[in-house]
Design a protein around this motif. Structure first.
Motif, mmCIF file in Angstrom:
data_model
loop_
_atom_site.group_PDB
_atom_site.id
_atom_site.type_symbol
_atom_site.label_atom_id
_atom_site.label_comp_id
_atom_site.label_asym_id
_atom_site.label_seq_id
_atom_site.Cartn_x
_atom_site.Cartn_y
_atom_site.Cartn_z
ATOM 1 N N ASP A 185 0.838 -1.183 0.000
ATOM 2 C CA ASP A 185 0.000 0.000 0.000
ATOM 3 C C ASP A 185 0.872 1.229 0.000
ATOM 4 N N ALA A 186 0.675 2.119 -0.969
ATOM 5 C CA ALA A 186 1.533 3.301 -1.083
ATOM 6 C C ALA A 186 1.464 4.175 0.147
ATOM 7 N N SER A 187 0.353 4.140 0.886
ATOM 8 C CA SER A 187 0.240 4.994 2.052
ATOM 9 C C SER A 187 0.811 4.366 3.303
ATOM 10 N N SER A 188 1.302 3.118 3.222
ATOM 11 C CA SER A 188 1.856 2.490 4.409
ATOM 12 C C SER A 188 3.218 1.892 4.186
ATOM 13 N N SER A 189 3.741 1.906 2.987
ATOM 14 C CA SER A 189 5.026 1.285 2.714
ATOM 15 C C SER A 189 6.093 2.311 2.477
ATOM 16 N N GLY A 190 7.333 1.871 2.515
ATOM 17 C CA GLY A 190 8.451 2.763 2.281
ATOM 18 C C GLY A 190 8.616 3.043 0.806
ATOM 19 N N GLY A 191 9.481 4.043 0.495
ATOM 20 C CA GLY A 191 9.676 4.433 -0.879
ATOM 21 C C GLY A 191 10.247 3.327 -1.722
ATOM 22 N N ALA A 192 10.903 2.332 -1.129
ATOM 23 C CA ALA A 192 11.486 1.263 -1.891
ATOM 24 C C ALA A 192 10.746 -0.031 -1.709
ATOM 25 N N GLY A 193 9.523 0.024 -1.189
ATOM 26 C CA GLY A 193 8.688 -1.153 -1.200
ATOM 27 C C GLY A 193 8.503 -1.848 0.117
ATOM 28 N N GLY A 194 8.925 -1.333 1.258
ATOM 29 C CA GLY A 194 8.654 -2.004 2.510
ATOM 30 C C GLY A 194 9.124 -1.213 3.699
ATOM 31 N N PRO A 228 2.736 8.501 -1.837
ATOM 32 C CA PRO A 228 3.746 7.773 -2.615
ATOM 33 C C PRO A 228 5.033 8.582 -2.766
ATOM 34 N N ALA A 229 6.156 7.885 -2.785
ATOM 35 C CA ALA A 229 7.442 8.538 -3.035
ATOM 36 C C ALA A 229 7.464 9.088 -4.456
ATOM 37 N N THR A 234 14.254 8.355 -3.743
ATOM 38 C CA THR A 234 14.066 7.462 -2.601
ATOM 39 C C THR A 234 13.870 8.255 -1.318
ATOM 40 N N ASP A 235 13.346 7.562 -0.320
ATOM 41 C CA ASP A 235 13.196 8.126 1.011
ATOM 42 C C ASP A 235 14.576 8.151 1.671
ATOM 43 N N ILE A 236 15.106 9.342 1.889
ATOM 44 C CA ILE A 236 16.452 9.489 2.448
ATOM 45 C C ILE A 236 16.408 10.092 3.854
ATOM 46 N N THR A 237 15.246 10.013 4.492
ATOM 47 C CA THR A 237 15.091 10.604 5.817
ATOM 48 C C THR A 237 16.112 10.073 6.808
ATOM 49 N N ASP A 238 16.441 8.771 6.692
ATOM 50 C CA ASP A 238 17.347 8.172 7.679
ATOM 51 C C ASP A 238 18.789 8.635 7.533
ATOM 52 N N ASP A 290 3.281 15.528 12.863
ATOM 53 C CA ASP A 290 3.382 14.109 13.204
ATOM 54 C C ASP A 290 4.571 13.417 12.537
ATOM 55 N N ARG A 291 4.817 13.701 11.276
ATOM 56 C CA ARG A 291 5.920 13.062 10.562
ATOM 57 C C ARG A 291 6.476 14.014 9.506
ATOM 58 N N ILE A 292 7.765 13.820 9.215
ATOM 59 C CA ILE A 292 8.425 14.498 8.094
ATOM 60 C C ILE A 292 9.222 13.441 7.354
ATOM 61 N N ARG A 293 9.047 13.349 6.048
ATOM 62 C CA ARG A 293 9.848 12.448 5.216
ATOM 63 C C ARG A 293 10.565 13.286 4.171
ATOM 64 N N ILE A 294 11.804 12.890 3.867
ATOM 65 C CA ILE A 294 12.663 13.622 2.939
ATOM 66 C C ILE A 294 12.993 12.704 1.764
ATOM 67 N N PHE A 295 12.845 13.213 0.546
ATOM 68 C CA PHE A 295 13.080 12.420 -0.651
ATOM 69 C C PHE A 295 14.134 13.072 -1.534
ATOM 70 N N GLY A 296 14.968 12.239 -2.151
ATOM 71 C CA GLY A 296 15.997 12.745 -3.046
ATOM 72 C C GLY A 296 17.064 11.705 -3.274
ATOM 73 N N GLU A 297 18.316 12.146 -3.291
ATOM 74 C CA GLU A 297 19.451 11.265 -3.504
ATOM 75 C C GLU A 297 20.526 11.567 -2.473
ATOM 76 N N ALA A 298 21.168 10.522 -1.971
ATOM 77 C CA ALA A 298 22.277 10.694 -1.034
ATOM 78 C C ALA A 298 23.594 10.478 -1.769
ATOM 79 N N GLY A 299 24.590 11.255 -1.384
ATOM 80 C CA GLY A 299 25.902 11.124 -2.018
ATOM 81 C C GLY A 299 26.926 10.591 -1.045
ATOM 82 N N GLU A 300 28.142 11.093 -1.127
ATOM 83 C CA GLU A 300 29.226 10.603 -0.295
ATOM 84 C C GLU A 300 29.026 11.026 1.156
ATOM 85 N N LYS A 301 29.481 10.167 2.074
ATOM 86 C CA LYS A 301 29.411 10.489 3.488
ATOM 87 C C LYS A 301 30.231 11.732 3.774
ATOM 88 N N ARG A 302 29.692 12.560 4.657
ATOM 89 C CA ARG A 302 30.343 13.816 5.008
ATOM 90 C C ARG A 302 31.160 13.633 6.274
#
Length: 333
Positions: free
Chosen positions: A121-130, A137-138, A143-147, A307-319
């Motif tokens: 379900d798009a309203s209950s799953s992660g951007g990559a399917g779980g 929907p993402a 992708t979901d890069i909140t973490d 209640d929630r904030i989700r961030i979408f985009g692309e992650a690059g090299e570790k800082r």
């Protein structure tokens, strides 16, 4: 079951990271002898273990897709990277068939486990399917890069201590008010409300440099209550990037935001209480911190609820975390 997918663009690869829970990437080159030597092993694993939308095998020619190779710091061939829900979790450098077999078969075991409830379900799953809950929907290709946030530096100003903390906003669990199987006593308040007025300031430092495409803001205030005691959904939001610290409210008023957003009542999904904010992507291409200023609320109440904030985009090299303060306050910012 399937052959590896040959990646022909960064957009194609990002789309696969969004649509498949696990992605295995084989970074190779035509001139690389060890790459050719291990290719039959990799192809056989792909044939045996590929599963639609769960585990996807890809091949990336580093000479043709230099941007992708650079994004994941690939400097030797072959390099195999395993992604889970869009995030790299394991790297194998070199043509080591034994290690490759071990890692991929362990991955297949993980992929074969039962999916979380509502994972389709798009309203209950992660951007990559779980796994992660999403209120919408993402965005396609991202992708979901909140973490990617750095928990140690997270700060939230003007928060009412009777409710949740900043980490609750960036958590991946379904909001308790929508029913996540936990009582309020078990889970505690998993949302935040402002304290002395409707304003909130959230500072999010990141572990890597991000390209931020969009935000999802979830706000689920109660529908009944005593007038101005009912918290409001946010209306005006100001975004500031690449600061070394949380901005004070007066400080933010003196700085032009990178983007100002006004949310209307029709922007909120009636089922999930989520509004999507599309960013001016060109201005969010290299982000290592984000200040989100909730300026006011939509109504006559005195407090704002998130209640929630989700961030979408692309992650690059570790800082390198120690460099944040040094580069965060350049003259003229």
């Amino acid at each position: 079951m399937a052959s590896p997918i040959h990646i022909t663009s960064k957009e194609q690869f990002q789309s696969l990271l969004s649509s498949s829970t696990f992605v295995v990437a084989d970074f190779h080159a035509e001139w690389c002898g060890p790459c050719h030597a291990i290719a039959p092993v990799y192809d056989q694993l792909a044939s045996q273990l590929s599963r639609p939308n769960r585990i996807t095998f890809t091949k990336i020619d580093v000479d043709k897709q230099q941007d992708i190779a650079k994004a994941y710091a690939v400097t030797a061939m072959p390099t195999f990277i395993v992604f889970e829900r869009g995030r790299p979790t394991n790297t194998i450098r070199g043509a080591d068939p034994t290690k490759l077999n071990q890692v991929i078969r362990k991955l297949a075991t993980e992929a074969g486990k039962s999916e979380p409830a509502g994972a389709g379900d798009a309203s209950s799953s992660g951007g990559a399917g779980g796994g992660s809950w999403l209120g919408a929907p993402a965005p396609k290709g991202y992708t979901d890069i909140t973490d990617e946030y750095d928990a140690k530096g997270l700060e939230l100003l003007n928060v009412d201590s009777e409710f949740g903390v900043a980490r609750a906003l960036l958590g991946s669990a379904k909001p308790s008010v929508l029913g996540n199987g936990k009582t309020a006593e078990d889970a505690g308040a998993d949302w935040v409300e402002s304290d002395t007025d409707e304003q909130l300031m959230l500072f999010i430092p990141f572990k890597s440099t991000l390209k931020v495409h969009s935000l999802h803001i979830t706000s689920l205030p109660p529908s009944e209550g005593d007038g101005d005691e009912i918290p409001m959904r946010p209306r005006t939001i100001h975004l500031y990037t690449n600061r070394s610290h949380v901005l004070g409210f007066d400080e933010a008023d003196d700085i032009p935001p990178v983007q100002a957003v006004t949310l209307e009542s029709g922007d909120w999904d009636p089922k999930t209480g989520t509004a999507k904010i599309d960013l001016r992507f060109v201005k969010f291409q290299s982000v290592f911190s984000l200040n989100i200023f909730f300026v006011d609320g939509d109504g006559d109440g005195e407090k704002t609820r998130i209640d929630r904030i989700r961030i979408f985009g692309e992650a690059g090299e570790k800082r390198e975390m120690g460099k944040l303060e040094k580069i965060g306050d350049e003259p003229g910012e």
